[in-house]
Write an enzyme that holds these catalytic residues in place. Structure first.
Site, PDB file in Angstrom:
ATOM      1  CB  ALA A 186      29.466  61.902  59.120  1.00 17.93           C
TER       2      ALA A 186
ATOM      3  CB  ILE B  23      33.322  66.013  55.530  1.00 20.62           C
ATOM      4  CG1 ILE B  23      34.065  66.179  56.863  1.00 20.62           C
ATOM      5  CG2 ILE B  23      32.146  66.973  55.419  1.00 20.62           C
ATOM      6  CD1 ILE B  23      33.247  65.856  58.107  1.00 20.62           C
ATOM      7  CE  LYS B  24      27.253  60.023  51.161  1.00 20.57           C
ATOM      8  NZ  LYS B  24      26.302  58.975  51.567  1.00 20.57           N
ATOM      9  CG  LEU B  25      31.182  68.080  51.635  1.00 19.76           C
ATOM     10  CD1 LEU B  25      32.563  68.388  51.072  1.00 19.76           C
ATOM     11  CD2 LEU B  25      30.678  69.231  52.505  1.00 19.76           C
TER      12      LEU B  25
END
Ligand code: G3P
Length: 217
Positions: free
Chosen positions: A56, A82-84
């Site tokens: 996400a 967590i997509k950054l």
């Protein structure tokens, strides 16, 4: 090699999950917009369908807000990753989230040096975009090759998640090079099983079987 599906379409995820071949799901803001659903709701829905990693993506571009968003997203389910974005703020957030035991996926990677930075930041996954490099007449698969060499040179644990996959050949070539994961749109993932000689051979077997008049059950 792990297979992720690159979509926020829960019906497609459900169908692929039922095959037992799916290891996770990746989403991005464009896929969320396409789903027409509330971001947090759809991530929660996906995390109920699969126990695999579900990426996400934060929407913020500054470190402080990225961390706040990550705290909200990771609270949705234990399998949220967590997509950054691959920026210095994204890498800083990656380093902090990794130190807190949160899985991360550093996205929008278009160079080997960017991938090196993501590994140094402790990313769980690096997402090099093959198709978008091919789109501008560069060689997306060459990037996967370079990252594999660099990560192996130094024993980085970061997994290469080949993204922006557009064709079945992209999947095959990424597998030959040794990408750890591919994230593939549902239609392309389903196309991997297809071969005209399989269909033709099965038709012939079924027709010959019918001639025997036998039944296994
Ligand atoms: O999720 C990131 C990536 O897979 C996007 O693919 O086809 O929009 O370049 P594409």
């Amino acid at each position: 090699m792990k297979f992720f599906v690159d979509t926020a379409d829960t019906a497609e995820i459900q169908e692929l999950e039922a095959t037992g071949l799916l290891d996770g799901v990746t989403t991005n803001p464009s896929l969320i917009a396409k789903s027409g659903k509330d971001f947090k709701d759809v991530i929660a829905e996906i995390c109920k369908i699969t126990n695999g990693d579900v990426s996400a993506e934060v929407a913020a571009t500054d470190f402080d807000t990225m961390i706040k968003e990550a705290q909200v997203l990771r609270a949705i389910a234990n399998n949220v990753v967590i997509k950054l974005p691959l920026t210095f703020d994204g890498l800083k957030a990656c380093k902090q989230l990794t130190s807190e035991g949160t899985k991360t996926n550093v996205t929008l990677c278009f160079s080997a040096n960017q991938a090196l930075l993501a590994a140094k930041a402790g990313a769980t996954y690096i997402s090099p975009f093959i198709g978008r490099l091919d789109d501008i007449n560069l060689d997306g698969m060459e990037l996967i090759r370079e990252i594999r060499v660099i990560y192996d040179n130094y024993g980085f644990d970061t997994e290469i998640l080949a993204a922006s996959i557009r064709t079945a050949n992209h999947v095959k070539d990424a597998a030959i090079i040794g990408a750890d994961v591919v994230t593939v749109p549902p239609a392309t993932l389903k196309s991997l099983v297809k071969h005209p000689l399989t269909d033709k051979g099965l038709d012939a077997f079924l027709s010959d079987w019918a001639k025997t008049g036998q039944s296994i059950l």
